[in-house]
Design a protein around this motif. Sequence first.
Motif, short mmCIF file in Angstrom:
data_model
loop_
_atom_site.label_atom_id
_atom_site.label_comp_id
_atom_site.label_asym_id
_atom_site.label_seq_id
_atom_site.Cartn_x
_atom_site.Cartn_y
_atom_site.Cartn_z
N LYS A 168 -30.00 32.67 -31.55
CA LYS A 168 -31.34 32.59 -32.11
C LYS A 168 -32.35 32.20 -31.03
CE LYS A 168 -34.13 30.17 -35.56
NZ LYS A 168 -34.15 29.11 -36.61
N LYS A 169 -33.47 32.91 -30.99
CA LYS A 169 -34.47 32.64 -29.95
C LYS A 169 -35.63 31.81 -30.51
CE LYS A 169 -33.34 36.67 -27.15
NZ LYS A 169 -33.84 37.89 -26.50
N ILE A 170 -36.09 30.90 -29.69
CA ILE A 170 -37.23 30.05 -30.05
C ILE A 170 -38.32 30.30 -29.01
CG2 ILE A 170 -38.03 27.66 -30.18
CD1 ILE A 170 -35.27 26.94 -31.28
N ASP A 171 -39.52 30.50 -29.50
CA ASP A 171 -40.64 30.82 -28.60
C ASP A 171 -41.27 29.54 -28.05
OD1 ASP A 171 -42.52 32.32 -27.23
OD2 ASP A 171 -43.92 32.35 -28.92
N CYS A 172 -41.23 29.40 -26.75
CA CYS A 172 -41.83 28.24 -26.08
C CYS A 172 -43.17 28.62 -25.48
CB CYS A 172 -40.89 27.70 -25.00
SG CYS A 172 -41.64 26.45 -23.94
N GLN A 173 -44.23 28.02 -26.00
CA GLN A 173 -45.57 28.24 -25.46
C GLN A 173 -46.08 27.00 -24.70
OE1 GLN A 173 -47.16 31.17 -25.49
NE2 GLN A 173 -45.30 32.00 -26.45
N GLY A 174 -45.16 26.11 -24.39
CA GLY A 174 -45.53 24.91 -23.62
C GLY A 174 -45.83 23.70 -24.49
N ILE A 175 -46.00 23.91 -25.81
CA ILE A 175 -46.31 22.82 -26.74
C ILE A 175 -45.46 22.99 -28.00
CG2 ILE A 175 -48.07 21.80 -28.27
CD1 ILE A 175 -48.58 20.99 -25.48
N PHE A 176 -44.92 21.86 -28.49
CA PHE A 176 -44.23 21.86 -29.78
C PHE A 176 -45.02 20.96 -30.72
CE2 PHE A 176 -41.10 19.82 -32.64
CZ PHE A 176 -40.64 20.94 -33.29
N LYS A 177 -45.49 21.55 -31.82
CA LYS A 177 -46.31 20.80 -32.77
C LYS A 177 -45.44 20.33 -33.93
CE LYS A 177 -50.73 23.03 -31.80
NZ LYS A 177 -51.38 21.79 -31.36
N TYR A 178 -45.58 19.03 -34.22
CA TYR A 178 -44.88 18.47 -35.39
C TYR A 178 -45.86 17.58 -36.12
CZ TYR A 178 -41.22 16.60 -38.37
OH TYR A 178 -40.47 16.27 -39.47
N GLY A 179 -46.31 18.02 -37.26
CA GLY A 179 -47.34 17.28 -37.97
C GLY A 179 -48.59 17.23 -37.13
#
Length: 583
Positions: free
Chosen positions: A332-343
Amino acid sequence: MWYKDRGWDYFVKYIRAIQVAFIALFLLLFLRLFQVQILKGFTFSERSRDNYLKRFIVPPNRGRIISSDGRTVAATYISYDLVSQGSLSAKIKNDVRAITGVSLKSMEDSLTRSLKKGEILKTLIRDLKGRPLIAMASVINEYPGLRIIKSPKRFYPHEHIFSHVTGYLSETLPDRARAMSYSYPGSLHGKSGLEKTFDSYLFGSPGGEIVEVTAAGDIIEVKGRVLPSTGDELSITVDSRLQKKAYEAFQGRPGAAVAMNPKTGAVLLFVSSPGFDPGAFGDDAAKVSFMMASPEMPLVNRIIQMKYPPGSVFKIITAASALNESAIDIDKKIDCQGIFKYGRMDFSCWKEKGHGEMDFMNGFAQSCNVYFYNTALETGVKNLSKYASMMGLDLNVLKDIQGELPTVIPTPAWKKKAHKRAWLPGDTINMGIGQGFLWLTPLQMALAVAGVANEGLIYRPYLVERIVAPDGRIEYEARPEQVKQYNLREGVFKLLKEAMRKVVTDGTGRVINIEGEEIYGKTGTAQNPSGDDHAWFVSFGGGELDDFTLTVVLEHGGKGAAVAGPVSRAIWEEYIKIKNEKI
């Protein structure tokens, strides 16, 4: 006369009072004589004997410490002290000053130290050498009250390089010295390192002389003599060539490196930088004070006495947990755009522009934070904590060198108790990349890496291979001792190793990709709340190099690959060179 005036009765009473006084005085004198002669006669007799028979200690030669490649890392050499057998006149002191060039103040200071220690032979000059020694020896017979005696001194040929392996010697507090059956007043004992742990083996047995002295302390005659016995020899597992290469690679920067044979637990290098001069203790008070006050803390053994956040090297644990619990799909691939948002919170990736789409293998090889934020949440804090402990991060098993700090694996219950706050999802996200509440020593990380290399089997680390008595008898020989074994589902170790190999061939750890060699690794950059980032690099070998694991951390060093990487490569190249020389 006066008695006629006062009457005869008064005169009789006066005479009787004098008689009573004399009788009382006589009785007191008799009782005191009885006490001295009868009741305390034995005590005073023994004390009288002590006044003229004295025991003079002859120090033993402390045993050597030898590296695995046969180099001496700690030894005893014989120095010569000028001592006085009794009282010293001003003329003799001036003569000695003229012969040796040693100042009167230096001699007085030395004599004062001897008096404080209660030494029978008062040391006038310590470590007399060269021309002054020859000059004094040529005229010593002209001064019956002076003697030149042998005095063992500890010597560390590699000084700083092996300082946290050997440790150092110092005088022990009287109460503690009395508890040591082999000790004597003023003797030197190990205060750290192998010198401390194996002090009773290394120390040897003191000899002595029974001498007759006058009331003034002058020696009249030697009544008896017992020769000292040399201490045992320690053969250690550390290779001096590896140790030297690793220490030099740090270039004085603070940090630690430890290498082990994962199949046995033998420690092959054990470097804490900066080191210190172990020979300064006991002779150079100013240098010792400087080292103790230094902000670089050279006396701290960073391998076992400093804890750091592991940063991305902890992703080995996160990955093992996720794979073994089937919490993720490796494709499974996860897209990394440099930021992970959680809430309302943003969690950054180390690569500001992001990595793009990442599956497990690429996410691990590129050390993508965003991939592992997701993985941590999928896996859960319960499993992260469980696998951190299961894979050895909380082990406290080093015996050969004392002072190892314990590590607490953070859990929601621990946080509630320690910080009076509930565990939050953000804590899990941080823990997944080795940040937050988890801090550990380099040795604990090294044991976890050895466990992965050895597929779940962890051995107790040891530095002493064997202890040999002066007559050749083997007093002790190390045996591999298993301290932990864990199992992962079939194929999980294989996936972990493939991912760690990809780090070296195509990922952040290419700096240690040595042509023709099979090396696995993981880089780490640990954010530090009180300064610059710490740089980590852990690695182990495969094939012909499967007997070597390496953990390197540079304190406030910066990026793991850029800073800890070159240090790791220098050590790997030296190890491969040594291994090829044995073929």
